[in-house]
Every structure is written in C-alpha cells, then in structure tokens.
Design an enzyme around this catalytic site. Structure first.
Site, PDB file in Angstrom:
ATOM      1  CD  GLU A  77      -2.764  -8.777   0.768  1.00  0.00           C
ATOM      2  OE1 GLU A  77      -3.612  -9.346   1.469  1.00  0.00           O
ATOM      3  OE2 GLU A  77      -2.559  -7.546   0.802  1.00  0.00           O
ATOM      4  CB  ALA A 134      -0.921  -0.007   1.215  1.00  0.00           C
ATOM      5  CD  GLU A 160       0.108  -6.821   4.991  1.00  0.00           C
ATOM      6  OE1 GLU A 160      -0.054  -6.588   3.784  1.00  0.00           O
ATOM      7  OE2 GLU A 160       0.808  -7.777   5.411  1.00  0.00           O
ATOM      8  N   GLY A 203       0.601  -5.566   0.058  1.00  0.00           N
ATOM      9  CA  GLY A 203      -0.309  -5.580  -1.084  1.00  0.00           C
ATOM     10  C   GLY A 203       0.375  -5.967  -2.374  1.00  0.00           C
TER      11      GLY A 203
END
Length: 695
Positions: free
Chosen positions: A105, A61, A125, A102
């Site tokens: 991911e 992110a 995270e 992310g």
C-alpha cells in the site's frame, strides 16, 4: 532510528530498517516521514527512493503493534502514504524479496515502483479476517486491473513481481543481476524532472460490463467463504474502485475495515496468528539454546503412523530408516509410502524427479544395529507400556550418544518411558496426529528430565517438518487427548439421554467442527478408545463412561476400517450412513439403564461438548501442563478440527464470557452425570475477576 537516510548524488535514499521484514511500526513510520520531509527541504535532492533493508521491502504492519495504541499513533500508515503521495518531488519505491500488506500500500502511494524479479507481492489481510485498510482496495485495481486485483485481495496469495509485466504496477522490473539501489537511483535520475508527477489515485479502472463480473464474483466468493465475512467485504470494497470516486472509495474501505476488525471471526484469526508464533517460545529455553543436528532419522514401526511420520522427514529432505520386526510388515509399510507418493504424482503435485528423490531417502531394516547412527529415532509402535519398554531398552543399548529418543505415544507417561533408558535427558514425546503426513499439529511432550537442547531441537525440527509444534507437560493424554476424553464422555452421555450419533455430529459440524465425535471415532478407529477405556476402568474406576462405545466395539464395529462403526460404510465410499442397528442398540441401552430418553437441542449438544473441553483445558492450564491458553487453542485448531473462525476452545470461552460458561455448567451439573461439571478453580477465579484465559 528504523529508517536510514542517505543522499546518492541528487537522489535521497530512505531505507526501512525494522527486522525481520521491515514492519511499518511507529518508529519506522516516523523515520520514513521525517526522511521524505528532509528530502523535500533539501534543494540538492531531485528525487526520493524508498527501499527496505535485509530480506524485505516491507512485510506490512508491524505485528508487534497489533492491538496496541502504537498502531493508531501518528504518523499512521495512512499519513505516511499521504506524505509520499503529496510529495512535490518524485518518490520511487524500490522493491525486492517481500512487499506485502501495508508495504504494498505504501508502494502504491509512491509515484513510481521498480522491482527485482522474484519479489513476492501480496495483500494478505483477508487471512486475518480483514481487508487492506490503507488504500489497497482502491489503488491496486487502478494499476493491475479489476480482475487481477480482486483475485489477489480475496485470496491473499503472493504473486511474483515478474508476473506483473504489462501492468502499471511496476514501471520497471530489473534483471536478476542488477544492483537494486544503483538501478533505482538511475531510474530516479531519469524521471526526476518529469511533470506532472504520476499518481495511482488519478488513474481510472476500466472494465467493460463490470456489474456482471462483480455479481459473478459475489456469488462465487459467497459460496466459498463459509463463516468468514472478510472475502465478501473485499469484493465490495474493490467494487468501489469502479463505482465510486477515489476519495469515496477510500472512505468506504476504511468503514468496512473498522467493521471487520471488530468481528469475532477476525479476532479469532488474529488470535490464531499470534498463538502460532507464541507456541514456539518456551520461557526457560532461550532462542539461542544450542540445537542438535538432525541429518538422519529412524522410525520404529512401519504401520500407518510410522509410515506417515517417515514421509514428514523425507519431505524435509531427511533420510529415514524404517525398522520393523517382520519383513512382510516392512515391505508393506514401504510399499504404502511409495503408493502415497505415486498418488500425489498422479494428481500433478509431485514431479517424477521429486518422487524418485523422496523414495530414494527411505530404507528399511529388521535390525536395531542398523539404526544406531541416526540423529533422532521416533518410536511409533502399539500404545502399550510393555511394548514401549522393550523398544526403549533396545534403543538405549544401540543408539549413538546424543541421539534423540522420541516416542509417538498419545497418552502414556513419557517420564516412565524415559526411565527405561540410561539417558532420560535425550527422551522426548513427539505426538504426531493421524494422518501424520497431513495433520499440522505436533504435540511435543517435555519430560521431567528432557534436556533443553533436546526441546529446542524438537521445536526447530517441527518447523522443518512444516508442523506447528506445541509443548505439553506430562499427564495422561497430554493436552489434546486429555481434553478430548471429556468431550467424548459427554458425547456418550448425550446418546444415553436422547441423541443419536447423526444429531450430535451435525450439531457440532454446524458449529464449525470439521467432524463430529462419532464420525471422528469411525475415522480414527473405535477400538483405540476402547483399549484406553479398558485401561481407565482399572486405573481410574471413579471415572464414569457411557457403555454405548463398548457395546459398539463388542459388535465388531470399529469404524471405517471394518466398514461399520457408529455409521455404516459402503465399499469404496467413505460417506457415513446412519445405522439402524446402532440406533437400536443406543435406544435399548437407555432402556436397560433406566434412562428415559428426551429431546435434546443442538445448543445443549454444542455447549456440553465445547464447555467440557474448556473446563479440562482450564485444569491443564492450572496444572502447568500447558504454558498458556493459546497453546491449547493451537492444539485444537491444528489437530482436532476446531473451527478457526472461533479461535480455539479457550478463546471461544473468552468470547462467550467465562461467567456465561460457568452459568451453563452449573445448569448441566444439576443433570445426569453432574459430577463431570465441577468447574476448574482457575475458571472460577478468572470469571470473578472479569478476565479471560487469554487476558
């Protein structure tokens, strides 16, 4: 555009380009989705490669979007992953250097993943009090197995790409001399016509007797995670990859992510994350301010502090000359450093080669002329202005032009120290915290005449020394010690009113402090505080203190170094044992000053200690000694053992609500030593406006 699109033969290559780590911000997500759709609409394109420009595939992110509407604006990360996963043409993630959060991911949502060796792979995270919220807890176990995925997600620790050999995370790890794009395009051509397209979501997680493993994991993580809820939530969401259908697991992961993002622990960790980055930004010192080269350091004083400071420089590969007044003190100082490194080597944390290298960077002298060519000299002598004056006058006489003259003073006036020299622009405070080779904080004290290049150099040096540098203005005690004085005053008053050291320490340690005020005093040396109070009695006679600490020192109980302080200590044992002699002294002192002892709750102890920090912090902020509330929080998180899950004293006050803090202070103002509770005007104003320090 923050993603570039080009076609290489029959392969579309989408390159994420959002420096420094290709964070998946709104522009990058939008451009990536547009790129995939463009490739799908082009009949000449048979496969799609997604990679990252510069030094990362993607770090996850975009931190600039945290807590902003952009983070939730479509296309979200979920939508980007869905577009990649539902593509009718194969999508290949070409990974290098960094693939985290992310970014990983997104890669897991692609049909194939190829990588360069040495790439750092992680879902970190949990370090922000969260769990992977875009499918990571459901997809990673499907490619690396339940156990490895759980370890990665609960710890957040990066793993090198080559360590995943034999797992389904990577379809191929290229050789280190390969050209990633050429190799990824060749791989894409190879799989372009393979159908059906493989999807991670379609894989099953097979783990025999998973119930027993998951229960064992719950028990282990619960015992280790303390006040943080995220690690246990990580276990439960990863468990869903085995016990639930994929869609249900994704839904459960989202629920738990949204729950965690609202917890005070996650808010505190995110605050600390941003505060650390913000601390190095000085409004009038631009990022491109020229810095001075630091190739050689000198330390004045080879005692505990001087030796610890020297180790910081040596660990960073910077040679150090230690200066002492006596050969015996110099030999002892160097021997102590050597012993510290030997102990590290015995623990397997340092190789023989590194040991020799570091010890080889240290030399000693008794002559100021021998340190004249050092780029920076750090004074670490006794905390007395007369001693400092003597040292800085000698440094001014011998040091080369442009050398930075730094003082490790913890309370004294850096402007006054600078004026002992003919070059005040070269003088700066560098307050290291004991033990200096361990503690993360470096309080950088900016004098009235400190040069901007000196400040920029010292901030850059703090990073090289692996410290968190926080800039403070000049006042007695700077940020940290000025605040801790109010904390210590309240601790002393609590003893007079009815507490014993053990109750006070246990109350704040239960709150989350690494150490209570009395254990901390014993570790640091109670004589240091005694020396400072003696100075205060002369300079600021209007400030009241409990006499208990003076009486303790008069008993010769200076702390661990004398095996007796607020507590008793046994030889070779640092455990604090309650002292009947000290407790008797405290009770007698209460009687001597006519104070009737009363039962005091842990809640009152915590409020009085923490809110005394907050109120003084508000004054420091108002006076401009600290630039921002988050800088004060960083000082306390990295230098004073304030609980990370509470975000620092100023952030904690924001969490409680400034109006509630003021209400408690008004109550204590009606009690004994109520004059200590005069509220800072800034706090009164912010409370009236319904704001917080970090608003």
């Amino acid at each position: 555009m923050s993603a570039e699109y080009l076609v290489n033969g029959s392969v579309a290559v989408i390159t994420l380009n959002n420096p420094p780590v290709n964070g998946l911000g709104l522009e990058t997500r939008t451009a990536a989705v547009a790129g995939i759709r463009r490739a799908l609409a082009d009949d000449a394109v048979k496969a799609i490669v997604i990679t990252g420009a510069g030094k990362a595939f993607s770090g996850g992110a975009d931190i600039k979007e945290f807590n902003s509407p952009k983070a939730l604006t479509e296309p979200s990360l979920h939508s980007l992953i869905q577009v990649a996963e539902s593509s009718t043409k194969p999508v290949i993630a070409a990974i290098h250097t960094v693939c985290m959060g992310g970014g990983l991911e997104l890669a897991l949502g692609c049909n194939y993943r190829v990588a360069m060796p040495g790439a750092q792979i992680a879902l970190p995270e949990v370090k922000l009090g969260l769990l992977p919220g875009a499918g990571g807890t459901q997809r990673l176990p499907r490619v690396v197995g339940l156990e490895m995925a759980l370890n990665m997600i609960v710890s957040g620790t990066p793993v090198l790409s080559e360590k995943f050999a034999g797992t389904a995370l990577f379809d191929e790890v290229f050789s280190s001399d390969a050209n990633l794009i050429d190799a990824a395009v060749a791989f894409a051509n190879k799989v372009a016509d393979v159908r059906p397209l493989p999807r991670v979501r379609d894989r099953k997680v097979n783990y025999p007797n998973h119930e027993a493993f998951l229960q064992f994991s719950r028990n282990t993580v619960k015992a280790m995670s303390g006040a943080f809820p995220a690690p246990l939530e990580c276990v439960e969401t990863v468990a869903a990859s085995v016990t639930k259908k994929f869609e249900d697991g994704i839904k459960f992961e989202r629920e738990r992510f949204l729950h965690l993002i609202q917890t005070p622990e996650s808010k505190s960790l995110r605050h600390a994350f941003f505060a650390e980055r913000l601390a190095s930004k000085i409004p009038d010192v631009p990022g491109d301010t020229p810095t001075r080269e630091i190739k050689q350091a000198a330390i004045i004083g080879a005692g505990t502090m001087g030796g610890g400071i020297a180790m910081n420089f040596v660990n960073a590969g910077i040679p150090v000359i230690l200066l002492e007044t006596r050969q015996e003190a110099l030999d002892k100082g160097i021997a102590t450093i050597r012993k510290n490194y030997e102990n590290t080597m015995k623990k397997g944390k340092l190789t023989q080669e590194k040991f020799e290298q570091r010890v080889g960077l240290i030399s000693g002298t008794l002559n100021y002329a021998d340190i004249a060519q050092a780029d920076i000299v750090v004074e670490a002598v006794f905390e007395d202005m007369g001693v400092k004056e003597s040292v800085f006058k000698q440094l001014d006489a011998v040091m080369k032009p442009g050398a930075i003259l730094a003082s490790n003073t913890s309370t004294l006036d850096v402007n006054k120290i600078a004026d002992f020299t003919s070059r005040p622009q070269d003088v700066v405070g560098t307050h290291f915290f004991s033990p200096a080779n361990v503690m993360k904080l470096l309080e950088i004290v900016r004098g009235a005449k400190t040069g901007k290049d000196v400040l920029a150099t010292t901030l850059a040096l703090s990073k090289k020394l692996r410290k968190t540098g926080v800039v403070s203005g000049v006042c007695d005690g700077f940020i940290g010690n000025r605040m801790i004085e109010q904390y210590s005053r309240q601790a002393g008053f609590l003893l007079e009113e009815g507490c014993l050291p053990e109750q006070v320490d246990k109350a704040v340690e239960k709150f989350g402090f690494a150490m209570g005020p009395f254990r901390m005093g014993d570790l640091a040396g109670n004589d240091i505080g005694w020396y400072i109070r003696k100075r205060r009695y002369v300079e600021s006679p209007e400030i009241t203190y409990s006499k208990t600490a003076d009486l303790l020192c008069e008993m010769g109980r200076y702390g661990q170094k004398t095996s007796a302080g607020w507590y008793d200590y046994k030889a070779g044992d640092r455990k604090a044992y309650a002292s009947q002699d000290v407790n008797d002294m405290i009770v007698k002192h209460s009687a001597d000053i006519g104070v009737e002892r009363r039962k005091i709750s842990d809640e009152e102890i915590v409020e009085r200690l923490v809110y005394s920090l907050v109120n003084e912090g508000a004054l420091i902020l108002e006076e401009g000694i600290a630039m921002r509330a988050s800088d004060i929080d960083m000082v306390y998180l990295t230098g004073y053992g304030f609980p990370v899950f509470r975000g620092g004293p100023m952030f904690y006050a924001d969490t409680v609500g400034l109006a509630n803090v003021l209400m408690a202070m008004e109550k204590y103002a009606k009690g004994r030593h109520g004059d200590a509770w005069k509220p800072a005007p800034l706090m009164v104003r912010l409370a009236a406006e319904g704001k917080g320090f970090n608003s």
